[in-house]
Design an enzyme around this catalytic site. Sequence first.
Site, PDB file in Angstrom:
ATOM      1  CE  LYS A 101       8.753   3.784  -2.084  1.00  0.00           C
ATOM      2  NZ  LYS A 101       9.372   3.816  -0.759  1.00  0.00           N
ATOM      3  N   GLY A 200       6.575 -11.548   8.705  1.00  0.00           N
ATOM      4  CA  GLY A 200       7.565 -11.236   7.656  1.00  0.00           C
ATOM      5  C   GLY A 200       8.974 -11.438   8.153  1.00  0.00           C
ATOM      6  N   GLY A 202      11.678 -11.151   6.060  1.00  0.00           N
ATOM      7  CA  GLY A 202      12.521 -10.634   4.977  1.00  0.00           C
ATOM      8  C   GLY A 202      13.680  -9.806   5.534  1.00  0.00           C
ATOM      9  CB  VAL A 204      12.628  -4.926   7.999  1.00  0.00           C
ATOM     10  CG1 VAL A 204      12.413  -4.285   9.361  1.00  0.00           C
ATOM     11  CG2 VAL A 204      12.918  -3.848   6.955  1.00  0.00           C
TER      12      VAL A 204
END
Length: 364
Positions: A101, A200, A202, A204
């Site tokens: 990452k 959520g 957003g 996805v």
Amino acid sequence: MAYSDQHLPDQQAFRTHHTALDSLFRYADFLNFGEIHIKCDHKTGLKAIIAIHNLKRGPAIGGCRLLSYPSTDDAWVDALRLAYMMSLKAAISNLPHGGAKAVIIKPYHIKNRTALLEAFAEFVHSLDGRYITAVDSGTFLSDMDIIAKKTPYVTCTTISGAEGDPSLPTALGVRRSIEAAVKFKLGQDNLTGIHIAIQGAGHVGFHLAKELTQLGAHLTMCDIDEIVLKRCVDTFGVDTCAPDDIYDLKADVFSPCALGSVLNHKTIQRLQVKIVAGSANSQLAHHHHGFLLQEKGILYAPDFVINAGGLIYAASIYDHFDPLKAIDQVNQIYETSMMIFERAEKEKIATSEIAEQIAFSRLR
Ligand code: NAD
């Protein structure tokens, strides 16, 4: 005052810094890292961390975050935690890649985004392909295009010839796992009438809502951002609730698609669902919360298994595999989830534990 006195940190500052580095090494050792690289570029304001957890299965792949962090410690903890998770995700998905990452600590004011990303691209390039970067929170496909001009070690560009947005295959993988969980726990072959609470709305969350409503599920969604929530209401006709009320909702499935660590002692006590399956990374605040869910009779679909769709797709673009085959592989998250549910029931241990055992066995 001598020049060096002016510029050297005082004793206390040094001690504080030393302690932070100590804890970084301890945490890295605990997670069995790997390499951790940092780069500062005064000209562009770049302050970046690349954490490579594991190279045993192949070059490490993982997104690049560009976010503000409360402190530098928060940034490297995020990088290490997520790189570790990427290793598990690549292994459980049988990808020829390790986990990594990158984190770019968002400058207070970005003078020139292109220059910042080019400096980051040079950083990526200096690692000779051991790290492959991709889109993540705070970065966009257009950013990957800028990086691609400086290094080939990047995926999710718009110039790769394939659709680069990983949130669509991620949503597909989550939907397939929800289908497996509904079959396993509720004995139903389809999602008609299944009530799913999505935290959520957003990237996805939106694509997941599209998939699930098309299959006849009833959705209740929440988000702290009213604009993205309204888009889901207007497009799919979903119900909504206040962000904090989502934990108390009587539904069949809770799908965390916003934040990490949302499954903890307090929230698990409040849950009134039979299944938890969502895209957010690191949903369990602590390892033992997987067991707590099991004790409560809630079937947990392990996050790194079911949110691997984006990684599978991004890796396939990078490796020049057929994107359609990648979609086939994302669909197989149904079978992988089912295998984990069955093993967990047979061995009477948490699904999260089974998933980790499988991933670790492939990392050895
Ligand atoms: P996103 O930033 O587009 O969406 C997250 C949404 O959560 C935002 O709309 C935000 O307002 C909302 N949110 C934040 N705090 C909230 C709260 N307390 N209650 C309700 N909503 C809240 O991110 P995304 O790309 O949709 O990813 C969602 C999650 O899935 C993240 O945890 C991400 O790390 C993980 N994930 C994403 C992908 C991918 O392909 N995008 C892949 C793997 C994992």
